[in-house]
Design an enzyme around this catalytic site. Sequence first.
Site, PDB file in Angstrom:
ATOM      1  N   GLY A  48      29.595  98.783  13.930  1.00  0.00           N
ATOM      2  CA  GLY A  48      29.116  98.896  12.592  1.00  0.00           C
ATOM      3  C   GLY A  48      27.739  98.465  12.574  1.00  0.00           C
ATOM      4  O   GLY A  48      27.024  97.650  11.668  1.00  0.00           O
ATOM      5  N   ALA A  49      26.895  98.791  13.700  1.00  0.00           N
ATOM      6  CA  ALA A  49      25.380  98.726  13.814  1.00  0.00           C
ATOM      7  C   ALA A  49      24.357  99.617  13.035  1.00  0.00           C
ATOM      8  O   ALA A  49      23.335  99.534  13.362  1.00  0.00           O
ATOM      9  CB  ALA A  49      25.090  98.761  15.513  1.00  0.00           C
ATOM     10  N   GLY A  52      23.420  96.995   7.496  1.00  0.00           N
ATOM     11  CA  GLY A  52      23.835  95.463   7.176  1.00  0.00           C
ATOM     12  C   GLY A  52      23.468  94.310   8.382  1.00  0.00           C
ATOM     13  O   GLY A  52      22.390  94.764   9.028  1.00  0.00           O
ATOM     14  N   SER A 179      34.668  85.656   7.546  1.00  0.00           N
ATOM     15  CA  SER A 179      34.223  85.262   6.135  1.00  0.00           C
ATOM     16  C   SER A 179      34.758  84.028   5.850  1.00  0.00           C
ATOM     17  O   SER A 179      35.802  83.775   5.965  1.00  0.00           O
ATOM     18  CB  SER A 179      34.317  86.400   5.295  1.00  0.00           C
ATOM     19  N   TYR A 204      41.451  91.484   2.122  1.00  0.00           N
ATOM     20  CA  TYR A 204      40.516  91.259   2.616  1.00  0.00           C
ATOM     21  C   TYR A 204      40.348  89.721   3.455  1.00  0.00           C
ATOM     22  O   TYR A 204      40.134  89.790   4.468  1.00  0.00           O
ATOM     23  CB  TYR A 204      39.164  91.252   1.750  1.00  0.00           C
TER      24      TYR A 204
END
Length: 327
Positions: A48-49, A52, A179, A204
Amino acid sequence: MSAAIIVAAVVGGGILLIVRRMFPRKKAVELLRYPADMMRGKTVIVTGANSGIGKAAAGELLKLQARVIMACRDQQMAEEAAQDIKKQAGPEHGEVVIKQLDLASLQSVRSFCEEILKEEQQVDVLINNAGIYQCPYTKTEEGFEMQLGVNHLGHFLLTHLLLDLLKRSSPSRVVVVSSKLYKYGSINFDDLNSERSYNKAFCYSQSKLANLLFTHQLAQRLEEEGVTGVTVNALTPGIVRTRLGRHIHIPFLAKPLFYLASLFFFKSPLEGAQMPLYLACSPDVEGVTGKCFANCEEEELMPKATEDQAAKRLWDLSETMVGIKTQ
């Protein structure tokens, strides 16, 4: 027009009040400073680079002269992000490699790992960063609930397939982005795929709890094998302004006020990237494993995040789901 302004003010004020209650005003984040060549000769994979936290972390690692493999689903966004971080890194930077990786497809994960094992002599750091947040009910290519599939199962298989290379590259590190919302989740072993009912917020939180249980169990398994050269640690970055919340509906008239509130209360992607950067680079955590960190300090987790029986049960079930072992 005046009515619209009043509605916007009321809705926006309500959202601002909720945000202030949920998230205290952010503290100033001190950006980490390391020697400019600290990661020279190191290969780092960041999932996911392209945006964000992942993009910001990749950019900082590039400045430290690492060889950064950007593992991304959207190749166009990855190309644009790579150009951006190279420009910001200046002339003395590392190398960027872009690879296709769709964590919603186990075949994509396997293909990615086949390429890495064929082309790379070493992987020094694996940063499991990519994620999806509170999306509508959808399934991965293999039929898993999307948040569980991308946030947990895809990274579970990815780490498994690269683990031998990480061992050969030791000392090496696995960094898992979780998270604080794990606190509101549990592992619903009776309906792990949310086929009976779907609550996007719960799913999530379940996936982020799964990240922590995975970290705990992998660290234990490596220790039992006598492997001391590979560490695995998790982190909770806090509330960061990223595209992760793109599935959250905000009333149109309230969006400008919400954006202003996010500037005031949320971390920037660069600030959010300080935690994965710390766990990837810092000598302070050399040899430390099986822990979770926040703001560059060890975080005390709720007991459910380190519960041995649940961690082992989830591990065994995950192995079956991704096809590592037959049922």
